[in-house]
Motif scaffolding. Structure first.
Motif, short mmCIF file in Angstrom:
data_model
loop_
_atom_site.label_atom_id
_atom_site.label_comp_id
_atom_site.label_asym_id
_atom_site.label_seq_id
_atom_site.Cartn_x
_atom_site.Cartn_y
_atom_site.Cartn_z
N PRO A 84 0.57 16.29 -5.60
CA PRO A 84 0.68 15.73 -4.18
C PRO A 84 -0.54 14.92 -3.91
CG PRO A 84 0.65 18.23 -3.98
CD PRO A 84 0.60 17.92 -5.39
N TYR A 85 -1.55 15.60 -3.71
CA TYR A 85 -2.82 14.80 -2.82
C TYR A 85 -2.73 13.53 -4.13
CZ TYR A 85 -3.61 16.95 1.52
OH TYR A 85 -3.09 17.27 2.02
N TRP A 86 -2.74 13.23 -4.86
CA TRP A 86 -2.84 12.52 -5.77
C TRP A 86 -1.83 10.94 -5.01
CZ3 TRP A 86 -5.17 10.30 -9.99
CH2 TRP A 86 -5.03 8.93 -10.58
N THR A 87 -0.79 11.57 -4.23
CA THR A 87 -0.39 10.21 -3.27
C THR A 87 -0.90 10.17 -1.79
OG1 THR A 87 0.86 11.43 -2.72
CG2 THR A 87 1.82 11.48 -4.53
N VAL A 88 -1.81 10.95 -1.12
CA VAL A 88 -2.12 11.10 -0.83
C VAL A 88 -3.65 10.39 0.10
CG1 VAL A 88 -2.33 12.73 1.59
CG2 VAL A 88 -0.98 13.29 0.33
N ILE A 89 -3.89 11.18 -1.11
CA ILE A 89 -5.42 10.33 -1.09
C ILE A 89 -6.38 9.15 -0.98
CG2 ILE A 89 -7.89 10.29 -1.96
CD1 ILE A 89 -7.38 13.61 -3.77
N PRO A 90 -5.13 8.28 -1.80
CA PRO A 90 -5.40 6.44 -2.26
C PRO A 90 -4.69 6.61 -0.48
CG PRO A 90 -4.26 7.29 -3.83
CD PRO A 90 -4.23 7.52 -3.16
N VAL A 91 -3.63 7.37 0.50
CA VAL A 91 -3.50 6.50 1.99
C VAL A 91 -4.60 6.18 3.10
CG1 VAL A 91 -1.86 6.63 3.86
CG2 VAL A 91 -0.80 7.06 1.98
N MET A 92 -5.45 8.13 2.56
CA MET A 92 -6.23 8.44 3.65
C MET A 92 -7.73 7.76 3.10
SD MET A 92 -6.40 12.59 3.03
CE MET A 92 -7.79 12.71 4.24
N LEU A 93 -7.85 6.89 2.01
CA LEU A 93 -8.92 6.41 1.69
C LEU A 93 -8.65 5.19 1.98
CD1 LEU A 93 -9.44 6.63 -1.98
CD2 LEU A 93 -10.99 7.27 0.12
N VAL A 94 -7.61 4.52 2.18
CA VAL A 94 -7.33 2.70 2.83
C VAL A 94 -7.58 2.69 4.15
CG1 VAL A 94 -5.18 2.51 3.26
CG2 VAL A 94 -5.05 1.17 2.31
N HIS A 95 -6.94 3.67 5.40
CA HIS A 95 -6.97 3.84 6.41
C HIS A 95 -8.56 4.11 6.36
CE1 HIS A 95 -2.83 3.25 7.98
NE2 HIS A 95 -3.02 4.74 6.96
N PHE A 96 -9.83 4.91 5.70
CA PHE A 96 -10.66 5.28 6.04
C PHE A 96 -11.43 3.90 5.88
CE2 PHE A 96 -15.29 5.11 3.63
CZ PHE A 96 -15.76 5.67 4.52
N TYR A 97 -10.94 2.87 5.18
CA TYR A 97 -12.16 1.98 4.32
C TYR A 97 -11.62 0.71 5.82
CZ TYR A 97 -12.96 2.92 0.69
OH TYR A 97 -13.58 3.84 -0.61
N SER A 98 -10.58 0.90 6.20
CA SER A 98 -9.63 0.21 7.79
C SER A 98 -10.77 0.30 8.70
CB SER A 98 -9.04 -0.07 7.57
OG SER A 98 -7.65 1.15 8.00
N THR A 99 -10.89 1.34 9.14
CA THR A 99 -11.14 2.13 10.67
C THR A 99 -12.99 1.30 10.90
OG1 THR A 99 -10.85 4.27 9.95
CG2 THR A 99 -9.26 3.46 11.20
N HIS A 100 -13.70 1.41 9.23
CA HIS A 100 -14.79 2.08 9.01
C HIS A 100 -15.99 0.97 9.95
CE1 HIS A 100 -19.92 2.37 7.74
NE2 HIS A 100 -18.81 3.88 7.40
N PRO A 101 -17.05 1.91 10.83
CA PRO A 101 -17.46 -0.02 11.95
C PRO A 101 -17.60 -1.16 10.68
CG PRO A 101 -17.94 2.47 12.31
CD PRO A 101 -17.05 2.91 11.24
N LEU A 102 -18.18 -1.03 9.97
CA LEU A 102 -18.99 -1.98 8.67
C LEU A 102 -17.51 -2.74 8.22
CD1 LEU A 102 -22.05 -1.12 7.14
CD2 LEU A 102 -21.72 -2.38 8.40
N ALA A 103 -16.20 -2.34 8.75
CA ALA A 103 -15.42 -2.93 7.54
C ALA A 103 -15.12 -5.02 8.67
CB ALA A 103 -14.02 -2.25 8.11
N GLN A 104 -14.93 -5.10 7.77
CA GLN A 104 -14.36 -6.95 8.37
C GLN A 104 -13.16 -7.06 7.17
OE1 GLN A 104 -17.63 -9.86 7.83
NE2 GLN A 104 -18.79 -8.74 6.14
N TYR A 105 -12.16 -7.58 7.74
CA TYR A 105 -10.94 -8.22 6.68
C TYR A 105 -10.10 -8.92 7.59
CZ TYR A 105 -9.40 -3.66 10.03
OH TYR A 105 -9.46 -3.39 10.97
N ASN A 106 -9.31 -9.99 6.86
CA ASN A 106 -8.12 -10.12 7.06
C ASN A 106 -6.98 -9.65 8.13
OD1 ASN A 106 -5.58 -11.84 6.49
ND2 ASN A 106 -6.37 -13.56 6.59
#
Length: 318
Positions: A84-106
């Motif tokens: 089940p966590y194969w489906t959850v971990i990518p969601v956690m990772l995409v939010h991790f990268y989007s909220t990290h203080p160094l993030a810059q994106y469109n």
């Protein structure tokens, strides 16, 4: 096992599944609070976390998934949780990268990728729960059971390297496009549309294929599933999953980071091995072996295509 025992086990495993990511969530929340508090409140640990988002993601995965999931698996004598966590971990990772203080994106590209990842995750977790009859941890992946029989008494320590270490390589590698999308700020282009079409196509193909397989199994049909998408290839569900991840890799490539394809390539290689395991398992079933050999000879492996000869004969009931 009585229905009461089954309900208790299901509730217990569901509770474990919801509580187990808390260490990573709490640690990351503490990091964000410290960083937002300004330089004076930032320790050397938080400073390191600030400058190394990819390494931080790997460390959180190692301690929270590799070690904690492994220990729980040993205690329960079942490594079910990684499914089940194969489906959850990518969601956690995409939010991790989007909220990290160094993030810059469109902003729009980020929201498109996050939405697509949620849709992919919901589809996959729905398929998992549907397949497991809405129970948490009722069984572990049959491939893990085969591995445990192979390693015997060494499975206690070998399971860490056979299950969890490869999962980290695959999931972190597959999620590299999430990191790239949230580290490069470029305007949208036609390639973003291409990536979206490829990703959505992968989700739709995988959903249809899994639903057709589920219905086939639920109706206890004999022989080989060769209707719908399964008529055109032997593993349309694997094909759809690969299309999804290759679509994500297009986002990364478009932003000038071709190395984002590494995860998708590794996943395809892994699915090639899994395909062999599945087909070997089918060939060991006397009631299906002959029909499946013909199915192999007439039907494409992954990419949907027309059959090379006449349809399969009907398989006699066992």
């Amino acid at each position: 096992m009585g229905s009461g025992s089954v309900s208790y086990s299901n509730l217990k495993n569901a509770s474990i599944a919801f509580l187990v990511p808390l260490p990573s969530i709490l640690f990351y929340s503490s990091f964000l609070s410290a960083i937002n508090g300004g330089p004076k409140s930032s320790s050397s640990l938080w400073t390191w976390c600030y400058h190394h988002p990819l390494l931080l993601a790997n460390l959180l995965f190692f301690f929270n998934v590799n070690l904690l999931f492994w220990i729980i698996g040993l205690i329960q004598s079942s490594h079910w949780m990684i499914d089940p966590y194969w489906t959850v971990i990518p969601v956690m990772l995409v939010h991790f990268y989007s909220t990290h203080p160094l993030a810059q994106y469109n902003w729009l590209r980020s929201r498109i990728v996050i939405l697509l990842t949620w849709v992919w995750s919901i589809r996959l977790i729905h398929n998992y729960l549907r397949r497991e009859k809405w129970q948490w941890g009722a069984r572990q992946d049959w491939r893990f059971t085969l591995l445990s029989q192979h390693y015997g008494t060494n499975w206690c320590w070998a399971s860490f390297f056979a299950i969890y270490v490869p999962e980290q390589v695959l999931l972190i590698g597959l999620s590299v496009p999430f990191y790239v999308v949230h580290s490069v700020n470029q305007p949208l282009s036609i390639w973003d549309l291409v990536a979206v079409v490829v990703c959505v196509s992968g989700i739709v193909i995988a959903y249809i294929a899994d639903t057709q397989l589920h219905n086939f199994v639920e109706h206890k049909n004999k022989g080989i599933l060769e209707k719908g998408l399964w008529y055109y290839c032997r593993h349309p569900n694997y094909f759809g999953e690969q299309v999804w991840w290759w679509g994500m890799a297009v986002f990364s490539w478009k932003l000038g980071n071709g190395w984002g394809f590494v995860g998708a390539l590794a996943n395809s290689m892994c699915l090639a091995y899994v395909t062999k395991l599945v087909e070997d398992r089918m060939l060991k079933q006397d009631s299906r072996a002959e029909a499946y050999r013909l199915y192999q000879n007439t039907t494409s492996v992954w990419v949907p295509w027309f059959k090379s000869s006449s349809p399969l004969p009907k398989c006699k009931d066992a």
